[in-house]
Design a protein around this motif. Structure first.
Motif, PDB file in Angstrom:
ATOM      1  N   ARG A  17      21.366 -31.326 -10.202  1.00  0.00           N
ATOM      2  CA  ARG A  17      22.379 -30.299  -9.926  1.00  0.00           C
ATOM      3  C   ARG A  17      21.748 -28.961  -9.544  1.00  0.00           C
ATOM      4  O   ARG A  17      22.375 -27.913  -9.696  1.00  0.00           O
ATOM      5  CB  ARG A  17      23.282 -30.115 -11.145  1.00  0.00           C
ATOM      6  CG  ARG A  17      24.181 -31.309 -11.441  1.00  0.00           C
ATOM      7  CD  ARG A  17      25.136 -31.012 -12.590  1.00  0.00           C
ATOM      8  NE  ARG A  17      26.057 -32.107 -12.825  1.00  0.00           N
ATOM      9  CZ  ARG A  17      27.001 -32.125 -13.774  1.00  0.00           C
ATOM     10  NH1 ARG A  17      27.139 -31.061 -14.571  1.00  0.00           N
ATOM     11  NH2 ARG A  17      27.789 -33.157 -13.930  1.00  0.00           N
ATOM     12  N   TRP A  18      20.538 -28.991  -9.034  1.00  0.00           N
ATOM     13  CA  TRP A  18      19.817 -27.758  -8.747  1.00  0.00           C
ATOM     14  C   TRP A  18      20.626 -26.810  -7.860  1.00  0.00           C
ATOM     15  O   TRP A  18      20.802 -25.630  -8.177  1.00  0.00           O
ATOM     16  CB  TRP A  18      18.469 -28.072  -8.090  1.00  0.00           C
ATOM     17  CG  TRP A  18      17.688 -26.864  -7.709  1.00  0.00           C
ATOM     18  CD1 TRP A  18      17.503 -26.334  -6.466  1.00  0.00           C
ATOM     19  CD2 TRP A  18      16.987 -25.996  -8.610  1.00  0.00           C
ATOM     20  NE1 TRP A  18      16.720 -25.210  -6.523  1.00  0.00           N
ATOM     21  CE2 TRP A  18      16.388 -24.972  -7.828  1.00  0.00           C
ATOM     22  CE3 TRP A  18      16.799 -25.978  -9.989  1.00  0.00           C
ATOM     23  CZ2 TRP A  18      15.624 -23.952  -8.381  1.00  0.00           C
ATOM     24  CZ3 TRP A  18      16.038 -24.960 -10.548  1.00  0.00           C
ATOM     25  CH2 TRP A  18      15.466 -23.963  -9.751  1.00  0.00           C
ATOM     26  N   THR A  38      23.405 -13.334 -17.631  1.00  0.00           N
ATOM     27  CA  THR A  38      23.673 -14.760 -17.479  1.00  0.00           C
ATOM     28  C   THR A  38      22.583 -15.521 -18.217  1.00  0.00           C
ATOM     29  O   THR A  38      21.392 -15.300 -17.970  1.00  0.00           O
ATOM     30  CB  THR A  38      23.688 -15.178 -15.997  1.00  0.00           C
ATOM     31  OG1 THR A  38      24.699 -14.451 -15.309  1.00  0.00           O
ATOM     32  CG2 THR A  38      23.956 -16.668 -15.866  1.00  0.00           C
ATOM     33  N   LEU A  39      23.001 -16.375 -19.132  1.00  0.00           N
ATOM     34  CA  LEU A  39      22.064 -17.170 -19.921  1.00  0.00           C
ATOM     35  C   LEU A  39      22.115 -18.611 -19.436  1.00  0.00           C
ATOM     36  O   LEU A  39      23.164 -19.266 -19.501  1.00  0.00           O
ATOM     37  CB  LEU A  39      22.422 -17.112 -21.408  1.00  0.00           C
ATOM     38  CG  LEU A  39      22.495 -15.714 -22.031  1.00  0.00           C
ATOM     39  CD1 LEU A  39      22.918 -15.804 -23.480  1.00  0.00           C
ATOM     40  CD2 LEU A  39      21.170 -15.002 -21.910  1.00  0.00           C
ATOM     41  N   LEU A  40      20.998 -19.119 -18.940  1.00  0.00           N
ATOM     42  CA  LEU A  40      20.877 -20.508 -18.513  1.00  0.00           C
ATOM     43  C   LEU A  40      20.217 -21.283 -19.646  1.00  0.00           C
ATOM     44  O   LEU A  40      19.031 -21.100 -19.932  1.00  0.00           O
ATOM     45  CB  LEU A  40      20.026 -20.602 -17.248  1.00  0.00           C
ATOM     46  CG  LEU A  40      20.706 -20.208 -15.940  1.00  0.00           C
ATOM     47  CD1 LEU A  40      19.671 -20.054 -14.827  1.00  0.00           C
ATOM     48  CD2 LEU A  40      21.748 -21.230 -15.554  1.00  0.00           C
ATOM     49  N   ARG A  51      11.285 -24.742 -13.685  1.00  0.00           N
ATOM     50  CA  ARG A  51      11.724 -24.462 -12.319  1.00  0.00           C
ATOM     51  C   ARG A  51      12.693 -23.293 -12.279  1.00  0.00           C
ATOM     52  O   ARG A  51      12.620 -22.423 -11.406  1.00  0.00           O
ATOM     53  CB  ARG A  51      12.357 -25.719 -11.736  1.00  0.00           C
ATOM     54  CG  ARG A  51      12.619 -25.644 -10.248  1.00  0.00           C
ATOM     55  CD  ARG A  51      13.172 -26.972  -9.739  1.00  0.00           C
ATOM     56  NE  ARG A  51      13.474 -26.908  -8.316  1.00  0.00           N
ATOM     57  CZ  ARG A  51      14.099 -27.871  -7.638  1.00  0.00           C
ATOM     58  NH1 ARG A  51      14.495 -28.975  -8.275  1.00  0.00           N
ATOM     59  NH2 ARG A  51      14.334 -27.727  -6.339  1.00  0.00           N
ATOM     60  N   LEU A  52      13.605 -23.233 -13.242  1.00  0.00           N
ATOM     61  CA  LEU A  52      14.538 -22.115 -13.308  1.00  0.00           C
ATOM     62  C   LEU A  52      13.825 -20.815 -13.665  1.00  0.00           C
ATOM     63  O   LEU A  52      14.176 -19.742 -13.156  1.00  0.00           O
ATOM     64  CB  LEU A  52      15.642 -22.413 -14.318  1.00  0.00           C
ATOM     65  CG  LEU A  52      16.677 -23.461 -13.886  1.00  0.00           C
ATOM     66  CD1 LEU A  52      17.570 -23.860 -15.064  1.00  0.00           C
ATOM     67  CD2 LEU A  52      17.529 -22.936 -12.728  1.00  0.00           C
ATOM     68  N   VAL A  62      19.261 -12.404 -15.599  1.00  0.00           N
ATOM     69  CA  VAL A  62      19.309 -13.849 -15.862  1.00  0.00           C
ATOM     70  C   VAL A  62      18.177 -14.214 -16.820  1.00  0.00           C
ATOM     71  O   VAL A  62      17.021 -13.843 -16.605  1.00  0.00           O
ATOM     72  CB  VAL A  62      19.165 -14.669 -14.561  1.00  0.00           C
ATOM     73  CG1 VAL A  62      19.197 -16.176 -14.870  1.00  0.00           C
ATOM     74  CG2 VAL A  62      20.256 -14.310 -13.567  1.00  0.00           C
ATOM     75  N   ARG A  63      18.546 -14.933 -17.879  1.00  0.00           N
ATOM     76  CA  ARG A  63      17.558 -15.432 -18.833  1.00  0.00           C
ATOM     77  C   ARG A  63      17.654 -16.945 -18.927  1.00  0.00           C
ATOM     78  O   ARG A  63      18.756 -17.502 -18.939  1.00  0.00           O
ATOM     79  CB  ARG A  63      17.774 -14.828 -20.226  1.00  0.00           C
ATOM     80  CG  ARG A  63      17.357 -13.380 -20.350  1.00  0.00           C
ATOM     81  CD  ARG A  63      17.329 -12.959 -21.812  1.00  0.00           C
ATOM     82  NE  ARG A  63      18.665 -12.733 -22.347  1.00  0.00           N
ATOM     83  CZ  ARG A  63      18.966 -12.779 -23.651  1.00  0.00           C
ATOM     84  NH1 ARG A  63      18.033 -13.121 -24.541  1.00  0.00           N
ATOM     85  NH2 ARG A  63      20.203 -12.527 -24.071  1.00  0.00           N
TER      86      ARG A  63
END
Length: 330
Positions: A17-18, A38-40, A51-52, A62-63
């Motif tokens: 789902r990249w 934004t927390l991934l 990769r992220l 973004v974290r």
């Protein structure tokens, strides 16, 4: 709502789902009401996490975090809750994109201090380009979307739907986090209902609280081709029955099945009648939709019966936000 803002949590688990993950993050970063962060949260997939990390190395908003609890969506969300800095924590599926005013609608609702949770409307994006003719709108929850039968506008509800939802931080302080052992865990059986169980616990802990759905807070959720098949439809309906049995075991059948009774006795019979009417008028898919509703009900009932038997023998855990490990293991 105060200036402490909204943190958005996106749980991811597969590199397949990249492109979807990047699109989800981009939709959050383009909001008219900017997200605080934004927390991934990556579910036990170090390669995806690395990769992220590379993709967002220079992004201050973004974290990327590893799921610090057991494998599964509930633990991933609990990891995000524990790390989030916002007064409100919103959840977006990793294969969905939010419309520009998504967070703005949530923020407007939280101007009322009684509001503890706000959900929105989730529209399906069919991989084939259009809804299968046999697929009833009453069962769009099968593919994680808003279904026919939910009231329009901004209305009070028993529970929000997890892929497009937000909670005030104090909601987790009052009721704890998402229960593990109910929702998806990366396995083959597509379970769910963890947000239903949490919302019922929250209402018990804070009976003065208000839970809302605002259908102007819109996201668009990708539906892959495999989920357009009847085999998936039947499997997901059966899994919903299993999950509802766990919810009923946790919070009692009266609350755990309150909305489902109305849905089964009012919405679904109307859907069958509509499908049969369309079939008589020669409209495509009418008989298929009526048959799918009946099949879905039977599959869910079978899952509930099996789940009720299993629930008497087993248990699940609820995770509190104070535990940085995401809660106890099953």
């Amino acid at each position: 709502m105060s200036d402490s803002g909204i943190s958005v949590v996106i749980c991811a688990y597969t590199e397949d789902r990249w492109v979807d993950i990047l699109a989800a993050v981009s939709s959050v970063r383009a909001q008219s009401y900017p997200a605080l962060e934004t927390l991934l949260v990556v579910d036990h997939n170090p390669a995806l996490g690395e990769r992220l990390e590379r993709a967002y190395r220079t992004a201050e908003d973004v974290r990327v975090l590893p799921n610090s609890g057991p494998r599964g969506l509930s633990s991933g969300r609990n990891t995000g809750i524990a790390a989030a800095r916002g007064e409100v924590i919103a959840f977006l599926d990793d294969d969905a994109v939010a419309e520009r005013d998504w967070l703005c609608r949530f923020a407007e609702a939280y101007a009322d201090p009684r509001v503890l949770a706000v959900g929105g409307r989730t529209e399906p994006v069919w991989a084939s380009g259009r809804r299968p003719a046999w697929f009833p709108e009453e069962f769009d929850w099968v593919v994680g979307c808003t279904y026919r039968g939910l009231p329009p506008g901004r209305v009070r509800v028993r529970n929000v739907l997890g892929g497009n939802a937000s909670f005030r931080r104090t909601a987790f302080e009052a009721a704890g986090g998402f229960a593990t052992g109910i929702g998806r865990d990366g396995g083959r059986r597509p379970l769910g209902c963890e947000e239903t169980e949490l919302c019922i616990r929250l209402t018990r802990a804070r009976p003065d609280g208000v839970l809302l759905i605002d259908d102007r807070a819109v996201i668009h959720h990708r539906v892959p081709r495999v989920r357009e098949d009847f085999a998936y439809f039947r499997t997901r309906a059966y899994a919903e029955g299993l999950s509802k049995a766990l919810v009923a075991r946790s919070v009692g059948a009266a609350k755990g099945l309150e909305s489902e009774r109305r849905y089964a006795t009012r919405v679904l019979p109307a859907g069958v009648a509509r499908g049969l009417r369309d079939a008589l008028l020669g409209r495509p898919g009418g008989a298929g939709r009526a048959g799918a509703i009946v099949a879905g009900v039977l599959a869910a009932a079978g899952g509930f019966a099996v789940g009720s038997l299993r629930a008497r023998r087993g248990s699940y855990a609820t995770a509190g936000t104070g535990d940085r490990t995401g809660g106890p293991h099953e």
